[in-house]
Write a protein that holds these residues in place. Structure first.
Motif, PDB file in Angstrom:
ATOM      1  N   ILE A  36       0.851  -1.179   0.000  1.00  0.00           N
ATOM      2  CA  ILE A  36       0.000   0.000   0.000  1.00  0.00           C
ATOM      3  C   ILE A  36       0.894   1.239   0.000  1.00  0.00           C
ATOM      4  CG2 ILE A  36      -0.213   0.180   2.499  1.00  0.00           C
ATOM      5  CD1 ILE A  36      -3.174   0.851   2.025  1.00  0.00           C
ATOM      6  N   GLY A  37       0.526   2.199  -0.777  1.00  0.00           N
ATOM      7  CA  GLY A  37       1.288   3.436  -0.855  1.00  0.00           C
ATOM      8  C   GLY A  37       0.425   4.599  -0.433  1.00  0.00           C
ATOM      9  N   PRO A  38       0.979   5.790  -0.494  1.00  0.00           N
ATOM     10  CA  PRO A  38       0.188   6.964  -0.139  1.00  0.00           C
ATOM     11  C   PRO A  38      -0.920   7.168  -1.156  1.00  0.00           C
ATOM     12  CG  PRO A  38       2.281   7.626  -1.090  1.00  0.00           C
ATOM     13  CD  PRO A  38       2.318   6.130  -0.941  1.00  0.00           C
ATOM     14  N   GLY A  39      -1.952   7.803  -0.731  1.00  0.00           N
ATOM     15  CA  GLY A  39      -3.054   8.077  -1.645  1.00  0.00           C
ATOM     16  C   GLY A  39      -4.295   8.485  -0.908  1.00  0.00           C
ATOM     17  N   SER A  40      -5.289   8.773  -1.658  1.00  0.00           N
ATOM     18  CA  SER A  40      -6.561   9.200  -1.103  1.00  0.00           C
ATOM     19  C   SER A  40      -7.204   8.042  -0.351  1.00  0.00           C
ATOM     20  CB  SER A  40      -7.475   9.652  -2.239  1.00  0.00           C
ATOM     21  OG  SER A  40      -8.766   9.883  -1.754  1.00  0.00           O
ATOM     22  N   PRO A  41      -7.795   8.303   0.826  1.00  0.00           N
ATOM     23  CA  PRO A  41      -8.446   7.218   1.573  1.00  0.00           C
ATOM     24  C   PRO A  41      -9.536   6.515   0.772  1.00  0.00           C
ATOM     25  CG  PRO A  41      -8.243   9.162   2.939  1.00  0.00           C
ATOM     26  CD  PRO A  41      -7.813   9.558   1.554  1.00  0.00           C
ATOM     27  N   GLU A  42     -10.146   7.221  -0.167  1.00  0.00           N
ATOM     28  CA  GLU A  42     -11.220   6.600  -0.958  1.00  0.00           C
ATOM     29  C   GLU A  42     -10.671   5.569  -1.934  1.00  0.00           C
ATOM     30  OE1 GLU A  42     -10.935  10.141  -1.042  1.00  0.00           O
ATOM     31  OE2 GLU A  42     -12.297  10.352   0.654  1.00  0.00           O
ATOM     32  N   LEU A  43      -9.368   5.657  -2.255  1.00  0.00           N
ATOM     33  CA  LEU A  43      -8.788   4.758  -3.248  1.00  0.00           C
ATOM     34  C   LEU A  43      -7.949   3.638  -2.648  1.00  0.00           C
ATOM     35  CD1 LEU A  43      -7.673   7.400  -5.883  1.00  0.00           C
ATOM     36  CD2 LEU A  43      -9.752   6.030  -5.872  1.00  0.00           C
ATOM     37  N   ARG A  44      -7.685   3.702  -1.353  1.00  0.00           N
ATOM     38  CA  ARG A  44      -6.869   2.671  -0.714  1.00  0.00           C
ATOM     39  C   ARG A  44      -7.686   1.407  -0.498  1.00  0.00           C
ATOM     40  NH1 ARG A  44      -2.797   5.168   3.420  1.00  0.00           N
ATOM     41  NH2 ARG A  44      -3.469   3.344   4.558  1.00  0.00           N
ATOM     42  N   PRO A  45      -7.050   0.231  -0.601  1.00  0.00           N
ATOM     43  CA  PRO A  45      -7.780  -1.024  -0.386  1.00  0.00           C
ATOM     44  C   PRO A  45      -8.276  -1.132   1.056  1.00  0.00           C
ATOM     45  CG  PRO A  45      -5.557  -1.421  -1.221  1.00  0.00           C
ATOM     46  CD  PRO A  45      -5.663   0.024  -0.945  1.00  0.00           C
ATOM     47  N   PRO A  46      -9.338  -1.886   1.275  1.00  0.00           N
ATOM     48  CA  PRO A  46      -9.862  -2.048   2.630  1.00  0.00           C
ATOM     49  C   PRO A  46      -8.905  -2.845   3.517  1.00  0.00           C
ATOM     50  CG  PRO A  46     -11.007  -3.500   1.116  1.00  0.00           C
ATOM     51  CD  PRO A  46     -10.105  -2.634   0.283  1.00  0.00           C
ATOM     52  N   SER A  47      -9.022  -2.651   4.821  1.00  0.00           N
ATOM     53  CA  SER A  47      -8.192  -3.365   5.791  1.00  0.00           C
ATOM     54  C   SER A  47      -9.095  -3.949   6.877  1.00  0.00           C
ATOM     55  CB  SER A  47      -7.151  -2.430   6.401  1.00  0.00           C
ATOM     56  OG  SER A  47      -7.785  -1.355   7.068  1.00  0.00           O
ATOM     57  N   TYR A  48      -8.510  -4.741   7.758  1.00  0.00           N
ATOM     58  CA  TYR A  48      -9.267  -5.402   8.819  1.00  0.00           C
ATOM     59  C   TYR A  48      -8.544  -5.146  10.132  1.00  0.00           C
ATOM     60  CZ  TYR A  48     -12.200  -9.129  10.803  1.00  0.00           C
ATOM     61  OH  TYR A  48     -13.113  -9.853  11.529  1.00  0.00           O
ATOM     62  N   THR A  49      -9.260  -4.667  11.122  1.00  0.00           N
ATOM     63  CA  THR A  49      -8.656  -4.395  12.432  1.00  0.00           C
ATOM     64  C   THR A  49      -9.508  -5.032  13.521  1.00  0.00           C
ATOM     65  OG1 THR A  49      -9.858  -2.317  12.681  1.00  0.00           O
ATOM     66  CG2 THR A  49      -7.674  -2.200  11.688  1.00  0.00           C
ATOM     67  N   GLY A  50      -8.872  -5.259  14.655  1.00  0.00           N
ATOM     68  CA  GLY A  50      -9.601  -5.814  15.786  1.00  0.00           C
ATOM     69  C   GLY A  50      -8.765  -5.793  17.043  1.00  0.00           C
ATOM     70  N   THR A  51      -9.404  -6.158  18.136  1.00  0.00           N
ATOM     71  CA  THR A  51      -8.748  -6.263  19.431  1.00  0.00           C
ATOM     72  C   THR A  51      -9.131  -7.605  20.028  1.00  0.00           C
ATOM     73  OG1 THR A  51      -8.904  -3.880  19.736  1.00  0.00           O
ATOM     74  CG2 THR A  51      -8.525  -5.193  21.704  1.00  0.00           C
ATOM     75  N   ILE A  52      -8.136  -8.305  20.580  1.00  0.00           N
ATOM     76  CA  ILE A  52      -8.372  -9.603  21.208  1.00  0.00           C
ATOM     77  C   ILE A  52      -7.697  -9.623  22.576  1.00  0.00           C
ATOM     78  CG2 ILE A  52      -8.710 -10.990  19.147  1.00  0.00           C
ATOM     79  CD1 ILE A  52      -5.737 -11.568  19.132  1.00  0.00           C
ATOM     80  N   ALA A  53      -8.175 -10.491  23.436  1.00  0.00           N
ATOM     81  CA  ALA A  53      -7.585 -10.635  24.773  1.00  0.00           C
ATOM     82  C   ALA A  53      -6.733 -11.901  24.818  1.00  0.00           C
ATOM     83  CB  ALA A  53      -8.678 -10.706  25.831  1.00  0.00           C
ATOM     84  N   VAL A  54      -5.610 -11.804  25.506  1.00  0.00           N
ATOM     85  CA  VAL A  54      -4.720 -12.949  25.699  1.00  0.00           C
ATOM     86  C   VAL A  54      -5.428 -13.971  26.590  1.00  0.00           C
ATOM     87  CG1 VAL A  54      -2.519 -13.692  26.705  1.00  0.00           C
ATOM     88  CG2 VAL A  54      -2.647 -11.559  25.398  1.00  0.00           C
TER      89      VAL A  54
END
Length: 155
Positions: A36-54
């Protein structure tokens, strides 16, 4: 981190590993396209985020685990989207400095990959070429249009 291997769009898979962090400690993670490179947020590919507990383990070796749904990635603007095929980096934080890599490939197969000419088929069994799905030129148009805009605004 445990190996993930190649995954497919439209499916779910598990990321997991072991840690010496205490049980209950929250870990953040993000899965994004690697190149992924710099660019407009509308053109960047989607990502996946989350939080988990140990999770508590044996002899001070605890574990963590999370399910990734490739149909619930999000764009930088917050819109839900499917994952796109490509090379991905998994970033686990804030305690891990390593970046883990995996590949997500397109689950759909094109007509040419699934339909093989077979001499045992008669001409009535074959699909008419006018009904075949064709790749849209829209992604190419978007790239060329974006480059044109960038050129105009450089002046």
């Amino acid at each position: 981190m445990n190996p993930v291997g190649t995954q497919y769009t439209g499916g779910n898979f598990t990321i997991s590993g072991t840690t010496n962090l205490p049980a209950g400690q929250e870990i953040n993670y993000m899965l994004q396209v690697s190149d992924i490179g710099p660019g407009s947020p509308e053109l960047r590919p989607p990502s996946y985020t989350g939080t988990i507990a140990v999770i508590v383990g044996n002899e001070g070796i605890n574990s963590w685990s999370a399910e990734v749904d490739t149909t619930k990635f999000k764009t930088d603007t917050g819109l839900q989207s499917d994952a796109v095929a490509g090379n991905y980096s998994l970033i686990i934080g804030p305690f891990c400095k390593d970046i883990f890599h995996l590949v997500i490939v397109d689950n759909s197969t094109s007509y040419n990959e699934t339909f093989k000419s077979d001499s045992s088929l008669n001409s009535n069994d074959k699909t008419d070429s006018s009904t075949q799905t064709k790749q849209s030129p829209l992604p190419v148009f978007i790239i060329i249009f974006s480059m044109g805009l960038a050129f105009l605004f450089r002046r």
